[in-house]
Design a protein around this motif. Sequence first.
Motif, PDB file in Angstrom:
ATOM      1  N   ASP A  63       0.837  -1.554  -0.229  1.00  0.00           N
ATOM      2  CA  ASP A  63       0.125  -0.293  -0.285  1.00  0.00           C
ATOM      3  C   ASP A  63       0.457   1.100   0.107  1.00  0.00           C
ATOM      4  O   ASP A  63       1.941   1.319   1.139  1.00  0.00           O
ATOM      5  CB  ASP A  63      -0.572   0.017   1.105  1.00  0.00           C
ATOM      6  CG  ASP A  63      -1.645   1.415   1.546  1.00  0.00           C
ATOM      7  OD1 ASP A  63      -1.708   2.182   0.930  1.00  0.00           O
ATOM      8  OD2 ASP A  63      -2.996   0.962   2.162  1.00  0.00           O
ATOM      9  N   SER A  65       0.137   4.465  -0.169  1.00  0.00           N
ATOM     10  CA  SER A  65      -0.935   5.236   0.913  1.00  0.00           C
ATOM     11  C   SER A  65      -0.013   5.913   2.146  1.00  0.00           C
ATOM     12  O   SER A  65       0.276   6.936   2.418  1.00  0.00           O
ATOM     13  CB  SER A  65      -2.222   5.274   0.589  1.00  0.00           C
ATOM     14  OG  SER A  65      -2.854   5.994  -1.368  1.00  0.00           O
ATOM     15  N   ARG A  68       3.472   6.746   2.286  1.00  0.00           N
ATOM     16  CA  ARG A  68       3.177   8.594   2.079  1.00  0.00           C
ATOM     17  C   ARG A  68       2.576   9.559   3.031  1.00  0.00           C
ATOM     18  O   ARG A  68       3.062  10.851   3.861  1.00  0.00           O
ATOM     19  CB  ARG A  68       2.422   8.490   0.574  1.00  0.00           C
ATOM     20  CG  ARG A  68       3.121   8.145  -0.588  1.00  0.00           C
ATOM     21  CD  ARG A  68       3.342   9.070  -1.136  1.00  0.00           C
ATOM     22  NE  ARG A  68       3.730   8.341  -2.400  1.00  0.00           N
ATOM     23  CZ  ARG A  68       4.904   9.424  -3.483  1.00  0.00           C
ATOM     24  NH1 ARG A  68       6.381   9.199  -2.509  1.00  0.00           N
ATOM     25  NH2 ARG A  68       5.093   8.217  -4.569  1.00  0.00           N
ATOM     26  N   ASN A  69       1.492   8.459   3.501  1.00  0.00           N
ATOM     27  CA  ASN A  69       0.499   9.660   4.592  1.00  0.00           C
ATOM     28  C   ASN A  69       1.308   9.930   5.735  1.00  0.00           C
ATOM     29  O   ASN A  69       1.337  11.105   6.349  1.00  0.00           O
ATOM     30  CB  ASN A  69      -0.218   9.352   4.624  1.00  0.00           C
ATOM     31  CG  ASN A  69      -1.472   9.224   3.393  1.00  0.00           C
ATOM     32  OD1 ASN A  69      -1.251  10.112   2.600  1.00  0.00           O
ATOM     33  ND2 ASN A  69      -2.451   8.106   3.646  1.00  0.00           N
ATOM     34  N   PHE A 139      -3.519  10.813   0.953  1.00  0.00           N
ATOM     35  CA  PHE A 139      -3.387  10.490  -0.569  1.00  0.00           C
ATOM     36  C   PHE A 139      -4.384   9.024  -0.418  1.00  0.00           C
ATOM     37  O   PHE A 139      -4.353   8.499   0.672  1.00  0.00           O
ATOM     38  CB  PHE A 139      -1.990   9.715  -0.690  1.00  0.00           C
ATOM     39  CG  PHE A 139      -0.445  10.466  -0.935  1.00  0.00           C
ATOM     40  CD1 PHE A 139      -0.682  10.710  -2.727  1.00  0.00           C
ATOM     41  CD2 PHE A 139       0.174  11.570  -0.720  1.00  0.00           C
ATOM     42  CE1 PHE A 139       0.223  11.755  -3.175  1.00  0.00           C
ATOM     43  CE2 PHE A 139       1.273  12.058  -1.386  1.00  0.00           C
ATOM     44  CZ  PHE A 139       0.966  12.487  -2.972  1.00  0.00           C
ATOM     45  N   GLN A 140      -4.276   8.584  -1.140  1.00  0.00           N
ATOM     46  CA  GLN A 140      -5.840   7.538  -1.218  1.00  0.00           C
ATOM     47  C   GLN A 140      -5.290   7.036  -2.763  1.00  0.00           C
ATOM     48  O   GLN A 140      -5.050   6.996  -3.434  1.00  0.00           O
ATOM     49  CB  GLN A 140      -7.181   8.091  -1.762  1.00  0.00           C
ATOM     50  CG  GLN A 140      -7.388   8.691  -0.441  1.00  0.00           C
ATOM     51  CD  GLN A 140      -9.522   9.379  -0.973  1.00  0.00           C
ATOM     52  OE1 GLN A 140      -9.784   9.235  -2.009  1.00  0.00           O
ATOM     53  NE2 GLN A 140      -9.055  10.744  -0.006  1.00  0.00           N
ATOM     54  N   GLY A 141      -5.142   5.325  -2.364  1.00  0.00           N
ATOM     55  CA  GLY A 141      -5.326   4.328  -3.164  1.00  0.00           C
ATOM     56  C   GLY A 141      -3.606   3.475  -2.754  1.00  0.00           C
ATOM     57  O   GLY A 141      -3.178   4.099  -2.418  1.00  0.00           O
ATOM     58  N   ARG A 142      -4.379   2.221  -2.898  1.00  0.00           N
ATOM     59  CA  ARG A 142      -2.667   1.405  -2.912  1.00  0.00           C
ATOM     60  C   ARG A 142      -1.546   1.989  -3.311  1.00  0.00           C
ATOM     61  O   ARG A 142      -0.490   1.368  -3.420  1.00  0.00           O
ATOM     62  CB  ARG A 142      -3.823  -0.090  -3.169  1.00  0.00           C
ATOM     63  CG  ARG A 142      -4.027  -0.519  -1.350  1.00  0.00           C
ATOM     64  CD  ARG A 142      -5.250  -1.866  -1.830  1.00  0.00           C
ATOM     65  NE  ARG A 142      -6.592  -2.168  -0.626  1.00  0.00           N
ATOM     66  CZ  ARG A 142      -6.088  -2.927   0.592  1.00  0.00           C
ATOM     67  NH1 ARG A 142      -5.138  -3.305   0.397  1.00  0.00           N
ATOM     68  NH2 ARG A 142      -6.976  -2.704   0.758  1.00  0.00           N
ATOM     69  N   GLU A 145      -0.952   5.997  -6.567  1.00  0.00           N
ATOM     70  CA  GLU A 145      -2.033   6.494  -4.969  1.00  0.00           C
ATOM     71  C   GLU A 145      -2.602   8.079  -5.274  1.00  0.00           C
ATOM     72  O   GLU A 145      -1.135   8.864  -6.137  1.00  0.00           O
ATOM     73  CB  GLU A 145      -1.277   6.418  -3.209  1.00  0.00           C
ATOM     74  CG  GLU A 145       0.463   7.175  -3.887  1.00  0.00           C
ATOM     75  CD  GLU A 145       1.210   6.191  -4.127  1.00  0.00           C
ATOM     76  OE1 GLU A 145       3.136   6.832  -4.685  1.00  0.00           O
ATOM     77  OE2 GLU A 145       0.643   5.402  -4.578  1.00  0.00           O
ATOM     78  N   GLN A 146      -3.477   8.925  -5.474  1.00  0.00           N
ATOM     79  CA  GLN A 146      -3.764  10.567  -5.800  1.00  0.00           C
ATOM     80  C   GLN A 146      -3.540  11.092  -4.641  1.00  0.00           C
ATOM     81  O   GLN A 146      -4.908  10.449  -3.773  1.00  0.00           O
ATOM     82  CB  GLN A 146      -4.892  10.237  -6.469  1.00  0.00           C
ATOM     83  CG  GLN A 146      -4.225   9.552  -7.883  1.00  0.00           C
ATOM     84  CD  GLN A 146      -3.294  10.141  -8.881  1.00  0.00           C
ATOM     85  OE1 GLN A 146      -4.190  10.874  -9.381  1.00  0.00           O
ATOM     86  NE2 GLN A 146      -2.193   9.845  -9.260  1.00  0.00           N
TER      87      GLN A 146
END
Length: 792
Positions: A63, A65, A68-69, A139-142, A145-146
């Motif tokens: 994942d 995201s 990233r987060n 961010f969203q998405g495994r 990510e966006q």
Amino acid sequence: MRKPRLSLCLIAKNEAANLPRCLNSVKKLADEIILVDTGSTDATIAVARAWGANVLTEPWENDFSKPRNKALAQATGDWILVLDCDEELDPESKAAVRTAIANNTYEAYLVSIVNPVVQGAEIVAATIRLFRNQPCLRFQGRIHEQISAALINNFGPQAIGHSDIRIIHHGYNPSTANIPAKIQRNLNILLRYPEAEKDGFYFYNLGTEYLRLGEKEKALTCFQQSLPLTKPTQGYAPSLVKKTIATLLALNQYREAIRQLQHYQAIYPEFTDLHYLEALCHLHCGRYSNAKACLGKYLALPPTPPAFPRETPDPANDPAVLRNRIRRLAIRPPDPPLSICLTGRDEAPHIARCLRSINEIGREIIFVDTGSTDNTPVIARQMGAKVFSLPATVNLTTARNYALDQATGDWVLVLNADEALADETRQTLTTLLDRPGPAGYQLKIQHFLAAGLSPGDSLCLGSCRLFRRRSYRFQGTVFPDITPAIRTTGETVLPVEITIHRFACLAPPEYRAGKQEANLKALHQAADTDPLTRNLALGLACYLTGDNQGACRYLARNMPYLEQLLINTPPLPAAVAWYCQLFALALFHTGKYRQLMTLLNTACPYFPDCTGLVYLKARVYSRLGRHAQAETLFRQCLAQGDSPWEHHLVTPGEGTFRPLTALAGIHAHRNEAEKALALLQQAAQIPGGFDEAVTGLALWHAELGAPPDQLLAAHGWLNSRSLSIAAEILAKTNHYEASLRCLTLAGETITKEPPPRDFRPLVQAGNDLLTRFSRQAAKFLPGNIDLRRLLS
């Protein structure tokens, strides 16, 4: 006023090699560096700390995201710049970053991700990588990510600005990255997605990975699942549309591609690449005027805005160059309108070429499929034809007449699906229909006999294929002919120099064998045909597929009746002349010279305008070493010129470049090199004679006093085609080293020649050299080993 602080956020795993380039690109720009490592086993952490990064760790859970987060949560700057370790900020973009974060108008900025591919080309896509440090922005998405969804949900799309910032991404450069490993990693993540999370963006990403693998059908299925789940305003939507169209193009689904293009051109009027893609669709279908118009629109519009994906065109497909290249192919369609009727069965190797040759001039294309088991009808429909189906039991005459029943134009052009109208004759045809004239025209049908598509290696005959649409019907089961029906009404049929090429020789060997078997079976079953005509048709079917022995076998059955036909049937029907010429050709190619001379001595007096018979007699004399008699007959051929194709079977050049080349051989064997070269030079200037002249030069290079490549260069003939022809001839005459030298030069030369490039002669020559050299090498191996059998 306080200067805004910038945090650089990265995630990494085993990126020690890439990190210095990435971090150096933001030196003196980023106020802090935060890197989340997901399990590196190399020096990534040490390199990051050496650059002053705040390094955190996070276990990898498939994942992107999550790490990233975690990096975003540790950032203390006013703005955040997100990079991947295999990216770098373009040096010219530092000032643009400073300008952007000093602006209070926007919450985030679209930047350009530049993907270098090959030979200086780039693929550019816009995405959000620079945004304010806000707890609500995550961010969203495994995978892939966006952060755009969080931005739009909290601040609206107006909060996103455009910038001139460029980030160079090296991750999909085939020369520097392990792309297969990345694709497999991405697929492993995507294929484990829970059903509840499979949205439009998921299917877009899955399709992209399949596209990178070359699995176009799977990619298209994913893109088609993504489209209805995707709003046109979503950031990835334009890229989804473009990839969908490009995949449809790659799968030859032109009708569907154009339908979708016209839909999305209305939604994205600024997305100029859609006009370019439409031009490619029309170009692949042979609608050159439409392609030219689309390219004109593309070139007239402003450059594509940064929000849309864009790429550097392949130099061979540069829009301006492409438009200039097709300008000569774009012509005004005929008035009155023309219907084009095609027939065929299992013609997938050929039908696209056929349709490309006629789509520019036909108001409608009617294709009658007679029981195809391949995707022939699908190709025809996608390229714009109206497709009708008849059972496989119908003969060609029935299929053609059914096609005529569907036509609505004032004129009709008839082709088989393995034929194509010559490019240079399209304009002649349209001009012809614009003026008063006869009810029908006899066209030249040129059957190519080998994959090199040399005019000298072909057979031409006349056939009425262009006529006014009236109540005429084709007659005859074996040789369908509409001429009798036209002449019954008192109208005339005139020959015209318009050529239809037949490309059956280009199909794979197993395909040709299957077609020949089916054709011979159908001819044997033509119960309503007289034996003489059936044997002629069987012989012609064999000859056109290179089966000279089979042609001789069938044609010999008519020999007992020949003198009776010649004496008792004035005026002689065309079929008698065809029979004599075809049997003579088959006998020559099988080396049956005594039987051939008997036939020639019998037939020549009855066909004084048939140069081909004289030429074959000269060739026999030459083979037997009777050069004086051969020279006399070759000069007679030059005096007569080619046989009239409207009455005879014609081998192109039998009255022009062929006897010139043969005479050059006679002079070469007499050590008269200067005379031989002058004759070859003369032959090369005649349309269709270049290949024959090069063949002669390669055959007699020893007598002409220089290696073939030097002779070609001395005459200004040094190009990839001439070198490939020379290489093939040298291989056939066991000059393997010289053949390889010419083949190597051909490979070097073709890369420097302007497009479009024809690689067929080079590939054919290479295959021939390998095959012959392998067989020669096998002769020196013991007869009881498997390698000898394989090489032979």
